[in-house]
Structures are given as structure tokens and as C-alpha cells.
Write an enzyme that holds these catalytic residues in place. Structure first.
Site, short mmCIF file in Angstrom:
data_model
loop_
_atom_site.label_atom_id
_atom_site.label_comp_id
_atom_site.label_asym_id
_atom_site.label_seq_id
_atom_site.Cartn_x
_atom_site.Cartn_y
_atom_site.Cartn_z
N LYS A 121 -7.21 -1.21 -4.17
CA LYS A 121 -6.17 -0.64 -4.91
C LYS A 121 -6.36 -0.73 -6.27
O LYS A 121 -6.54 -0.03 -7.17
CB LYS A 121 -4.90 -0.76 -4.30
N ASP B 17 -1.41 3.51 -2.89
CA ASP B 17 -0.71 2.73 -3.02
C ASP B 17 0.59 3.10 -2.08
O ASP B 17 0.16 4.15 -1.15
CB ASP B 17 0.01 2.77 -4.60
#
Ligand code: SF4
Length: 290
Positions: free
Chosen positions: A188, A207
């Protein structure tokens, strides 16, 4: 209001089977299922066309199956996201790749607003990677305490700074494999830094917002962020990977919020079949949950 125009209203149970005149929301994408008649219901057309001699248990005619990741549906979702969020980017305040690494590490389990409150003073106090690398995690903890999980985050930030200084000449690397070797940096964070700072589409940021909304929109049925990312990379054109993540993150903050999405205000409403919608003009699918 002109005569004959009926404002649309949400059904109490969140479903809305009939659409008021002039709402403009009754269009369905090709392949979307229409509501099946309830028990004891039958459409007038079906009754009219039914031969008198039809057997009671004759098999129902086959309906073309609904494919939530059909290219035309995905294209339509992307088009509406472009309409809603034409120019969005990362909301974390940063002025360098390193600052973005730090801000993204601090944003875990926190909000961007919260992180943006902390980072200006943090980067004024420690203006370079080397300045962070010279600290111990304990020295950094008070500065990042308000972002939560501050002990782990301090360790990650200082560990990443030390590694960047020792192995990458003080510069944040531009390769996914190298970024993933930094403490506290998983896909991420690496995707945020590569996409937002280096403008390189190596993957899709997954996310909490992308996780939730991709499932609501049935772009994936996975629960693991890496598998969600793989699904998204398969169905979204590469040139859209960076913008798509930003758009979905903004959508998650503004409308498609976790507990009570604002479906009645959402431009994606009639292509969304999420089981936890708060208002709907289309059939909702139980499996399309956040
Ligand atoms: S209709 Fe509701 S659940 Fe679906 S994307 Fe919009 S806000 Fe989210």
C-alpha cells in the site's frame, strides 16, 4: 415542482423498487438483473403469454447471468468516478518522496487530517532522511503519538530512514522491490509513493476505503488486500490505476462511508448493488458487502 413529478424517496428498508417519474436513475447497465417477482407475484405480460396448458412446474426461462466485472460495467463506473472526482490526488501533505513515506506510514489506522496536523512540525524539526536516521524510535515517539500505534510507527520510520541512508544513498528508491525492503513499507505504502510521487503505476493502492468500496461495487469478492489489488489490476486499465485509487479514497471519505453510505447522493447508485446500501433503485446483493 412541475405537476406530475414525484420526488424519489427511500424505502424504509433501504430498498426502492419503483422509481419516481423524472428521477433519471432507473437506467440499468446491460446484464444487470431486474427484481425477480416476489412470491405469488407474476408480471401481467407473463400471465398474458402463458398457454392454458402450461405445466405447473415448467422450468423458468434462463436469464443472462449478471457479471459485475463485465468491461462495460467497469468502464461505466470509471466514467462516473471521473465525473465525481476529476482532479483528485493524495491528501497527505508532503514535499518529497521521503515525507510521503513518513506520512503514509503514520496514516495507518489514522486519518489524513490527523497526520497532516502532525507532519508540518515533524518535517520542520527533522528536515532530512539523515535527521530521522540519527534518532532512536523513543526520541520520535512523542512527535507522532497522536497518530496512534506510535511505538510501531516510530520504529518503522526510523528503521526506514536508516536503511535509506545506509543502502540507497539517502534517496527513496523508485523500485517496488526495493521499497518493500524498508521497515513499515508494504504494497500500500509503496504504491502510494510510486504512484503519487514518482507517477509510476506499479499497482493499485488498497487502503481501507478501496477495500470496502471495491467489494461494495463487486469489483472483487476477496478480503485480502493483495488479492483485491490483483483483481483490480486485472479489470482496470493500467493508465487508470493511480487515479482510480485516489478517486475511491475520496469517495470513501465523502459519500461511500463505512457505516452509513450516502447512497441517495451517489452518482454510482444505479450501478451499485451493495447489500448494505442505505437507498436503492436496483436489486441489492447480499454478498456485495463491505
Ligand atoms: S450507492 Fe452507496 S454503497 Fe454504492 S457506491 Fe454509492 S455510496 Fe457506496
Amino acid at each position: 415542482m412541475p405537476r406530475g413529478v414525484v420526488p424519489r424517496q427511500a424505502a424504509r428498508n433501504g430498498r426502492q423498487d419503483k422509481v419516481g417519474v423524472g428521477t433519471g436513475t432507473s437506467a440499468r447497465l446491460p446484464g444487470a438483473k431486474s427484481r425477480a417477482p416476489g412470491r405469488g407475484e407474476a408480471s401481467a405480460a407473463a400471465l398474458k403469454g402463458r398457454p392454458k396448458t402450461a405445466k405447473k412446474n415448467a422450468p423458468a426461462p434462463k436469464i443472462k447471468s449478471y457479471n459485475p466485472v463485465a468491461p462495460e460495467r467497469v468502464v461505466e463506473i470509471l466514467r462516473r468516478l471521473d465525473q465525481l472526482y476529476p482532479d483528485v490526488t493524495c491528501a497527505l501533505t508532503h514535499a518529497s518522496a521521503w515525507e510521503l513515506v513518513v506520512a503514509t506510514i503514520l496514516s495507518a489506522q489514522s486519518t489524513d487530517v490527523n497526520v497532516n496536523r502532525v507532519t508540518p512540525e515533524l518535517f520542520r524539526k527533522y528536515p532530512t532522511v539523515a535527521a530521522f536516521a540519527a534518532l532512536t524510535p523513543e526520541q520520535l515517539e512523542p512527535d507522532v503519538r497522536s497518530t496512534g500505534f506510535f511505538r510501531n510507527k516510530s520504529k518503522s520510520v526510523i528503521g526506514a530512514a536508516k536503511k535509506i541512508v545506509a543502502e540507497f544513498g539517502g534517496e527513496v528508491p523508485e523500485e517496488m522491490e526495493k521499497l518493500l525492503t524498508l521497515p513499515g513499507v508494504a504494497r500500500k505504502t509503496a504504491n502510494v509513493v510510486l504512484g503519487t510521487w514518482f507517477k509510476m503505476a506499479e499497482g493499485v493502492v488498497v487502503d481501507t476505503h478501496v477495500h470496502r468500496i471495491s467489494r461494495r461495487l463487486e469489483l472483487t469478492t476477496q478480503d485480502d488486500p493483495q488479492k483485491i489489488e490483483q483483481d483490480l489490476m486485472r479489470i482496470i486499465p493500467r493508465e487508470k490505476w493511480i487515479l482510480f485509487s485516489h478517486q475511491i479514497i475520496w469517495h470513501g471519505r465523502k459519500l461511500c462511508i463505512a457505516r452509513k453510505p450516502k447512497c441517495a447522493e451517489c452518482l454510482l447508485e444505479n450501478v451499485c448493488h451493495a447489500g448494505d446500501k442505505t437507498w436503492s433503485t436496483v436489486e441489492m446483493h447480499k454478498h456485495a458487502k463491505a
